[in-house]
Design a protein around this motif. Structure first.
Motif, PDB file in Angstrom:
ATOM      1  N   PRO A 110       4.962   2.213   0.052  1.00 56.15           N
ATOM      2  CA  PRO A 110       3.622   2.277  -0.550  1.00 56.15           C
ATOM      3  C   PRO A 110       2.833   0.982  -0.367  1.00 56.15           C
ATOM      4  N   PHE A 111       3.511  -0.106  -0.079  1.00 56.88           N
ATOM      5  CA  PHE A 111       2.817  -1.373   0.123  1.00 56.88           C
ATOM      6  C   PHE A 111       2.001  -1.383   1.420  1.00 56.88           C
ATOM      7  N   LEU A 112       2.320  -0.491   2.357  1.00 57.86           N
ATOM      8  CA  LEU A 112       1.580  -0.436   3.616  1.00 57.86           C
ATOM      9  C   LEU A 112       0.326   0.426   3.514  1.00 57.86           C
ATOM     10  N   SER A 113       0.188   1.148   2.425  1.00 58.33           N
ATOM     11  CA  SER A 113      -1.016   1.954   2.193  1.00 58.33           C
ATOM     12  C   SER A 113      -1.968   1.152   1.300  1.00 58.33           C
ATOM     13  N   LYS A 117      -4.536   1.991  -0.375  1.00 59.81           N
ATOM     14  CA  LYS A 117      -4.846   2.689  -1.623  1.00 59.81           C
ATOM     15  C   LYS A 117      -3.689   2.569  -2.616  1.00 59.81           C
ATOM     16  N   ARG A 118      -2.478   2.859  -2.160  1.00 58.08           N
ATOM     17  CA  ARG A 118      -1.310   2.779  -3.063  1.00 58.08           C
ATOM     18  C   ARG A 118      -1.049   1.345  -3.500  1.00 58.08           C
ATOM     19  N   ARG A 119      -1.214   0.416  -2.584  1.00 59.09           N
ATOM     20  CA  ARG A 119      -1.026  -1.005  -2.913  1.00 59.09           C
ATOM     21  C   ARG A 119      -1.997  -1.411  -4.029  1.00 59.09           C
ATOM     22  N   ALA A 120      -3.242  -0.992  -3.921  1.00 60.46           N
ATOM     23  CA  ALA A 120      -4.247  -1.308  -4.944  1.00 60.46           C
ATOM     24  C   ALA A 120      -3.887  -0.664  -6.287  1.00 60.46           C
ATOM     25  N   PHE A 164      12.114   0.207  -1.642  1.00 61.50           N
ATOM     26  CA  PHE A 164      11.841   1.452  -0.943  1.00 61.50           C
ATOM     27  C   PHE A 164      11.340   1.186   0.475  1.00 61.50           C
ATOM     28  N   ASP A 165      12.047   1.734   1.434  1.00 61.13           N
ATOM     29  CA  ASP A 165      11.711   1.629   2.862  1.00 61.13           C
ATOM     30  C   ASP A 165      11.719   0.178   3.367  1.00 61.13           C
ATOM     31  N   ASP A 200       3.185  -9.404   7.924  1.00 61.44           N
ATOM     32  CA  ASP A 200       4.405  -9.663   7.148  1.00 61.44           C
ATOM     33  C   ASP A 200       4.950  -8.375   6.546  1.00 61.44           C
ATOM     34  N   LEU A 201       4.054  -7.548   6.023  1.00 61.29           N
ATOM     35  CA  LEU A 201       4.485  -6.287   5.428  1.00 61.29           C
ATOM     36  C   LEU A 201       5.186  -5.414   6.464  1.00 61.29           C
TER      37      LEU A 201
END
Length: 133
Positions: free
Chosen positions: A107-110, A112-115, A22-23, A97-98
């Motif tokens: 969601p990996f750049l957020s 909160k969502r990553r956690a 995604f993205d 890197d992200l």
């Protein structure tokens, strides 16, 4: 234990692959082949460790030709060896890197969502997976 015939396994793997793709920015190798989340994982793990057993295992499989096939095999390897959350966490450590690999909606750049994602993946460590590798 979860086996290859499990409907939940197929749903889990599809959702994991969706999250990883995604993205994802479109990148190409030197020879023009499109890069995928497999390449992101390889690069992220190469920065953190000498050699990840899952990467070594997947690259040793001659039948796998595409980045998507290699990525799927890596996910299965990590599920069997209870290494998925740790491996992904290592790849998500460096914000630069992200940003190199993902656009802003990932969601990996957020944080909160990553956690949340990593927390859910760590819960999978108590599940036994008996999958064909």
């Amino acid at each position: 234990p979860v086996t290859d015939g499990s409907r939940e396994l197929h749903s889990l793997c599809a959702q994991l692959e969706f999250l990883l793709q995604f993205d994802l920015k479109e990148k190409r190798s030197f020879f023009g082949q499109r890069k995928d989340y497999w390449d992101f994982l390889c690069q992220g793990l190469a920065r953190c460790r000498q050699e990840h057993e899952g990467i070594h295992f997947v690259t040793s499989l001659d039948k796998l030709k595409t980045p998507v096939g290699k990525g799927r095999a890596f996910l299965r390897y990590c599920l069997v060896h209870q290494q998925l959350a740790e491996s992904l966490q290592l790849c998500l450590l460096d914000p630069e890197d992200l940003c190199e690999w993902y656009y802003a909606r990932s969601p990996f750049l957020s944080p909160k969502r990553r956690a949340e994602i990593l927390g859910s993946l760590y819960e999978l460590d108590c599940v036994t997976f008996h999958l064909t590798l």
